[in-house]
Design an enzyme around this catalytic site. Structure first.
Site, PDB file in Angstrom:
ATOM      1  N   ARG A 178      41.899  47.326  52.104  1.00  0.00           N
ATOM      2  CA  ARG A 178      43.006  46.763  51.409  1.00  0.00           C
ATOM      3  C   ARG A 178      43.390  46.935  50.196  1.00  0.00           C
ATOM      4  O   ARG A 178      42.489  47.211  49.152  1.00  0.00           O
ATOM      5  CB  ARG A 178      42.337  44.996  51.350  1.00  0.00           C
ATOM      6  CG  ARG A 178      42.257  44.219  52.657  1.00  0.00           C
ATOM      7  CD  ARG A 178      41.621  42.933  52.160  1.00  0.00           C
ATOM      8  NE  ARG A 178      42.419  42.075  51.234  1.00  0.00           N
ATOM      9  CZ  ARG A 178      41.979  40.862  51.101  1.00  0.00           C
ATOM     10  NH1 ARG A 178      41.387  40.328  51.609  1.00  0.00           N
ATOM     11  NH2 ARG A 178      42.926  40.179  50.265  1.00  0.00           N
ATOM     12  N   ARG A 232      45.848  38.793  40.673  1.00  0.00           N
ATOM     13  CA  ARG A 232      45.358  38.005  41.793  1.00  0.00           C
ATOM     14  C   ARG A 232      44.586  36.711  40.985  1.00  0.00           C
ATOM     15  O   ARG A 232      44.801  35.778  41.273  1.00  0.00           O
ATOM     16  CB  ARG A 232      44.737  38.586  43.012  1.00  0.00           C
ATOM     17  CG  ARG A 232      45.516  39.320  43.757  1.00  0.00           C
ATOM     18  CD  ARG A 232      44.817  40.281  44.503  1.00  0.00           C
ATOM     19  NE  ARG A 232      43.876  39.670  45.577  1.00  0.00           N
ATOM     20  CZ  ARG A 232      42.760  40.274  46.332  1.00  0.00           C
ATOM     21  NH1 ARG A 232      42.523  41.603  46.014  1.00  0.00           N
ATOM     22  NH2 ARG A 232      42.164  39.684  47.056  1.00  0.00           N
ATOM     23  N   ARG A 263      34.473  45.738  47.760  1.00  0.00           N
ATOM     24  CA  ARG A 263      34.954  45.356  49.104  1.00  0.00           C
ATOM     25  C   ARG A 263      35.928  46.334  49.566  1.00  0.00           C
ATOM     26  O   ARG A 263      36.061  46.822  50.589  1.00  0.00           O
ATOM     27  CB  ARG A 263      35.505  44.041  48.954  1.00  0.00           C
ATOM     28  CG  ARG A 263      35.903  43.483  50.350  1.00  0.00           C
ATOM     29  CD  ARG A 263      36.532  42.023  50.591  1.00  0.00           C
ATOM     30  NE  ARG A 263      37.438  41.716  49.793  1.00  0.00           N
ATOM     31  CZ  ARG A 263      38.044  40.607  49.461  1.00  0.00           C
ATOM     32  NH1 ARG A 263      37.453  39.621  50.129  1.00  0.00           N
ATOM     33  NH2 ARG A 263      39.271  40.209  49.044  1.00  0.00           N
ATOM     34  N   ARG A 320      46.790  27.049  48.258  1.00  0.00           N
ATOM     35  CA  ARG A 320      46.582  27.584  47.166  1.00  0.00           C
ATOM     36  C   ARG A 320      47.600  27.151  45.919  1.00  0.00           C
ATOM     37  O   ARG A 320      47.615  27.644  44.987  1.00  0.00           O
ATOM     38  CB  ARG A 320      47.014  29.127  47.227  1.00  0.00           C
ATOM     39  CG  ARG A 320      45.847  30.210  47.468  1.00  0.00           C
ATOM     40  CD  ARG A 320      46.354  31.525  47.798  1.00  0.00           C
ATOM     41  NE  ARG A 320      45.549  32.648  47.567  1.00  0.00           N
ATOM     42  CZ  ARG A 320      44.729  33.338  48.527  1.00  0.00           C
ATOM     43  NH1 ARG A 320      44.721  32.829  49.750  1.00  0.00           N
ATOM     44  NH2 ARG A 320      44.141  34.385  47.914  1.00  0.00           N
ATOM     45  N   LYS A 323      34.489  33.767  50.438  1.00  0.00           N
ATOM     46  CA  LYS A 323      35.164  32.608  51.209  1.00  0.00           C
ATOM     47  C   LYS A 323      35.198  33.129  52.809  1.00  0.00           C
ATOM     48  O   LYS A 323      34.585  32.404  53.401  1.00  0.00           O
ATOM     49  CB  LYS A 323      36.599  32.179  50.836  1.00  0.00           C
ATOM     50  CG  LYS A 323      36.696  31.677  49.437  1.00  0.00           C
ATOM     51  CD  LYS A 323      38.157  31.164  49.431  1.00  0.00           C
ATOM     52  CE  LYS A 323      39.238  32.258  49.242  1.00  0.00           C
ATOM     53  NZ  LYS A 323      39.110  33.333  48.031  1.00  0.00           N
TER      54      LYS A 323
HETATM   55  P1  AMP Z   1      43.248  36.570  50.933  1.00  0.00           P
HETATM   56  O1  AMP Z   1      42.964  37.144  52.040  1.00  0.00           O
HETATM   57  O2  AMP Z   1      42.938  35.138  50.890  1.00  0.00           O
HETATM   58  O3  AMP Z   1      42.950  36.968  49.572  1.00  0.00           O
HETATM   59  O4  AMP Z   1      44.947  36.527  50.653  1.00  0.00           O
HETATM   60  C1  AMP Z   1      45.475  37.986  50.355  1.00  0.00           C
HETATM   61  C2  AMP Z   1      46.948  37.667  50.101  1.00  0.00           C
HETATM   62  O5  AMP Z   1      47.717  36.845  51.068  1.00  0.00           O
HETATM   63  C3  AMP Z   1      47.154  36.660  48.600  1.00  0.00           C
HETATM   64  O6  AMP Z   1      46.961  37.477  47.461  1.00  0.00           O
HETATM   65  C4  AMP Z   1      48.776  36.149  48.811  1.00  0.00           C
HETATM   66  O7  AMP Z   1      49.514  37.455  48.579  1.00  0.00           O
HETATM   67  C5  AMP Z   1      48.638  35.807  50.420  1.00  0.00           C
HETATM   68  N1  AMP Z   1      48.214  34.583  50.694  1.00  0.00           N
HETATM   69  C6  AMP Z   1      47.074  34.451  51.466  1.00  0.00           C
HETATM   70  N2  AMP Z   1      46.878  33.016  51.490  1.00  0.00           N
HETATM   71  C7  AMP Z   1      48.064  32.210  50.687  1.00  0.00           C
HETATM   72  C8  AMP Z   1      48.414  31.023  50.733  1.00  0.00           C
HETATM   73  N3  AMP Z   1      47.698  30.019  51.018  1.00  0.00           N
HETATM   74  N4  AMP Z   1      49.806  30.937  49.836  1.00  0.00           N
HETATM   75  C9  AMP Z   1      50.315  32.056  49.315  1.00  0.00           C
HETATM   76  N5  AMP Z   1      49.919  33.407  49.551  1.00  0.00           N
HETATM   77  C10 AMP Z   1      48.795  33.593  50.335  1.00  0.00           C
END
Ligand code: AMP
Length: 189
Positions: free
Chosen positions: A134, A146, A128, A89, A14
């Site tokens: 991360r 996740r 990654r 989400r 993404k």
């Molecule tokens: P990402 O960078 O999209 O992989 O998000 C990393 C982490 O941020 C996720 O595993 C969640 O803990 C948190 N997070 C990101 N976006 C959301 C969302 N829309 N709702 C809830 N938690 C989120």
């Protein structure tokens, strides 16, 4: 306005594909994960709170995430459109986004869902981790969590957009350029 939800499990591409879409269509990129990480770096109250969930691979609670997204959207005056990356989400987030965008007279145009099988996601996330720094990419148990959270809480959001005839599935396996071309074709169809 062209408002796109770029959807998919962790590691689907993404973030990478968002960069391509922004460049072509001049959209504002809103990645909730990036915004949370910036808050963690800045040691804000929001960051501190979000970190406790992110470190476990859990979702940050809806109310917090929705409020944050809401204020980010309203920061932009007269945008060409938004690309929502990692949001919504949950169904509650999707509903809140619809209400917000209806108020701006700028509904979601399309959900583009990158489809990648689980075994490939795990390989990509561990790779990654070597450059992203991360912690949630580096630990196989957190990756599992996740993906489980995605399957249980996030994947059902597809149906929300299917019901509005806005859903398009995109094969997320291939070269970055091939996948970009599929996304362009879906947007311009
Ligand atoms: P990402 O960078 O999209 O992989 O998000 C990393 C982490 O941020 C996720 O595993 C969640 O803990 C948190 N997070 C990101 N976006 C959301 C969302 N829309 N709702 C809830 N938690 C989120």
């Amino acid at each position: 306005m062209l408002n796109i939800v770029l959807f998919g499990p962790p590691g689907a591409g993404k973030g990478t594909q968002s960069e391509r879409l922004i460049e072509r269509y001049g959209l504002v990129h809103l990645s909730t994960g990036d915004i949370f990480r910036a808050n963690i770096k800045g040691e804000t109250e929001l960051g501190l709170m979000a970190k406790s969930f992110m470190d476990q691979g859990k979702l940050v609670p809806d109310e917090v995430t929705i409020n944050m997204l809401h204020s980010e959207v309203l920061k932009h005056d007269n945008p060409k459109g938004f690309i929502f990356d990692g949001f919504p989400r949950t169904n509650a987030q999707a509903l809140a986004l619809d209400v917000l965008l209806d108020g701006l007279n700028a509904p979601i145009s399309l959900m583009l869902a990158l489809e990648v099988e689980e075994s490939e996601l795990k390989v990509r996330l561990l790779k990654r981790a070597e450059s992203s720094g991360r912690a949630d990419d580096a630990d196989p148990a957190i990756i599992e969590n996740r993906i489980r959270v995605y399957n249980n809480e996030t994947a059902p959001v597809k149906a929300f957009y299917q019901a509005q005839n806005k859903f398009k599935s995109i094969d997320g396996i291939g070269t970055i350029d091939e996948i970009t071309e599929r996304l362009f074709a879906a947007i311009e169809a």
